[in-house]
Design an enzyme around this catalytic site. Structure first.
Site, mmCIF file in Angstrom:
data_model
loop_
_atom_site.group_PDB
_atom_site.id
_atom_site.type_symbol
_atom_site.label_atom_id
_atom_site.label_comp_id
_atom_site.label_asym_id
_atom_site.label_seq_id
_atom_site.Cartn_x
_atom_site.Cartn_y
_atom_site.Cartn_z
ATOM 1 N N ARG A 52 10.678 -22.230 9.546
ATOM 2 C CA ARG A 52 10.695 -23.573 8.955
ATOM 3 C C ARG A 52 12.104 -23.956 8.507
ATOM 4 N NH1 ARG A 52 8.877 -25.786 3.583
ATOM 5 N NH2 ARG A 52 8.099 -27.896 3.985
ATOM 6 N N HIS A 110 13.946 -27.344 9.706
ATOM 7 C CA HIS A 110 14.406 -28.341 8.746
ATOM 8 C C HIS A 110 15.924 -28.452 8.727
ATOM 9 C CE1 HIS A 110 10.571 -29.052 6.178
ATOM 10 N NE2 HIS A 110 10.269 -28.802 7.436
ATOM 11 N N ASN A 146 11.533 -30.490 1.336
ATOM 12 C CA ASN A 146 11.970 -29.123 1.033
ATOM 13 C C ASN A 146 11.741 -28.701 -0.408
ATOM 14 O OD1 ASN A 146 13.045 -28.710 3.675
ATOM 15 N ND2 ASN A 146 14.928 -29.782 3.088
ATOM 16 N N HIS A 203 2.945 -23.548 13.488
ATOM 17 C CA HIS A 203 1.979 -23.472 12.394
ATOM 18 C C HIS A 203 0.867 -22.478 12.687
ATOM 19 C CE1 HIS A 203 3.061 -27.636 10.457
ATOM 20 N NE2 HIS A 203 4.000 -26.721 10.304
#
Length: 343
Positions: free
Chosen positions: A62, A66, A94, A194
């Site tokens: 992740r 990001h 975040n 995911h």
């Protein structure tokens, strides 16, 4: 079944020759002479950490996502607040959710000991993402390397470009298009990350009680799954409680994520949108294909990860090689400041 690095390397060169990698300076052999053990050092840190933190793989991938979605894969997400930098860590997508920074710090410290002033924080994130996937049973691939680190961060850009858990499919498509990723194949393949990791109640509780002001739960949630989630996340309850993103194989990197969507058991709205949005035949077909054929998912995921990892990297003499991933070199104090002039 794991894809071999040889097969995946072939995918990389197909992508490269196809012209989708705008920055040809990145190469899988970038550290072969200067830091040949870079991947094994990062892998060992993950292996040690996962013993006590089963969710760290999902957390690390992740961070790479990001980072890349905000002005490219440049390590800007890792920078802390200063008088001149508004950290992306406190952006909406975040704040109180992005994690694993201390693990990245350990990787960086070990790499600085083994290969001083050599490996960028941006490349650490890219390698850590690949190693996390492989260690969880997913594919491995040869990661293109040679990114350098930014000297700035942008919380405003993070707020603008990071997809939110309440996005519709159209909004998700726009988010991917904005960073030059495909709004169908890349979107569906990368959402497959995911298949491991956790999410907080705050990221999906709005689906459970009064979805979009209807006064009722999201009708796309499987009723027994809804009941279980309501017990875990009561209305006005503790939003920081976590649960598995993949209710079938929580810590394994596999294709069960897509099977969950077919059963209306996607945890986040952005997950279930891929299968339950009326008229979205292109993405629904991909969900069905990946659910039926894990190898097809792995191959597409690898190609999309390589494409994402090539979003606007800093290369050559652009940016810097940070000595501390949290701080730009100009702000370093103490012994490390003596090394800055050589980077």
């Amino acid at each position: 079944m794991h894809l071999s690095k040889a097969i995946v390397a072939a995918f990389f060169f197909v992508v490269l020759l196809g012209g989708t990698l705008a920055h040809g300076q990145l190469t899988p052999t970038f550290y072969d002479e200067t830091c040949p053990n870079v991947s094994s050092i990062i892998r060992n840190v993950i292996t040690e950490t996962v013993v006590s933190d089963r969710r760290i793989g999902g957390s690390l991938i992740r961070l790479h996502f990001h980072d890349c979605f905000v002005n490219g894969c440049d390590g800007s997400l890792l920078l802390d607040n200063t008088d001149t930098i508004e950290s992306e860590k406190e952006a909406n997508g975040n704040n109180n959710s992005a994690r694993g920074f201390e693990v990245v710090d350990r990787m960086k410290a070990l790499l600085e000991s083994a290969c001083p002033t050599t490996v960028s924080c941006a490349d650490i994130l890219a390698i850590a993402a690949e190693e996390s996937v492989f260690l969880a049973g997913g594919p491995n691939w040869t990661v293109p390397l040679g990114r350098r680190d930014s000297t700035t961060a942008s919380r405003d850009a993070a707020n603008a470009f990071l997809p939110a858990p309440f996005f519709t499919l159209d909004q998700l498509r726009e988010s991917f298009t904005n960073v030059s990723l495909n709004n169908n194949s890349d979107l569906v393949a990368l959402s497959g990350a995911h298949t491991f990791g956790r999410a907080q109640c705050s990221t999906f509780v709005f689906r459970l009680y009064d979805f979009n002001g209807t006064g009722a739960p999201d009708s796309t949630i499987d009723p027994p799954f809804l009941e279980a989630l309501q017990k875990l996340c009561p209305e006005n309850g503790n939003g920081s409680v976590i649960t598995d993103l993949d209710v079938t194989t929580a810590d394994a990197f596999d294709s069960k994520y897509y099977s969950n969507l077919q059963c209306n058991r996607g945890l986040l709205q952005t997950d279930q949108e891929l299968f339950s949005t009326p008229g979205a035949d292109d993405v629904i077909a991909l969900v069905n294909a990946f659910s039926a054929n894990q190898t097809a998912f792995f191959e597409s995921f690898v190609e999309s990860m390589i494409r994402m990892g090539n979003i606007s990297p800093l290369t050559g003499t652009e940016g810097e090689i940070r000595l501390n991933c949290r701080v730009v070199n100009a702000n370093l104090a103490g012994p490390d400041s003596m090394l800055v002039s050589s980077i």
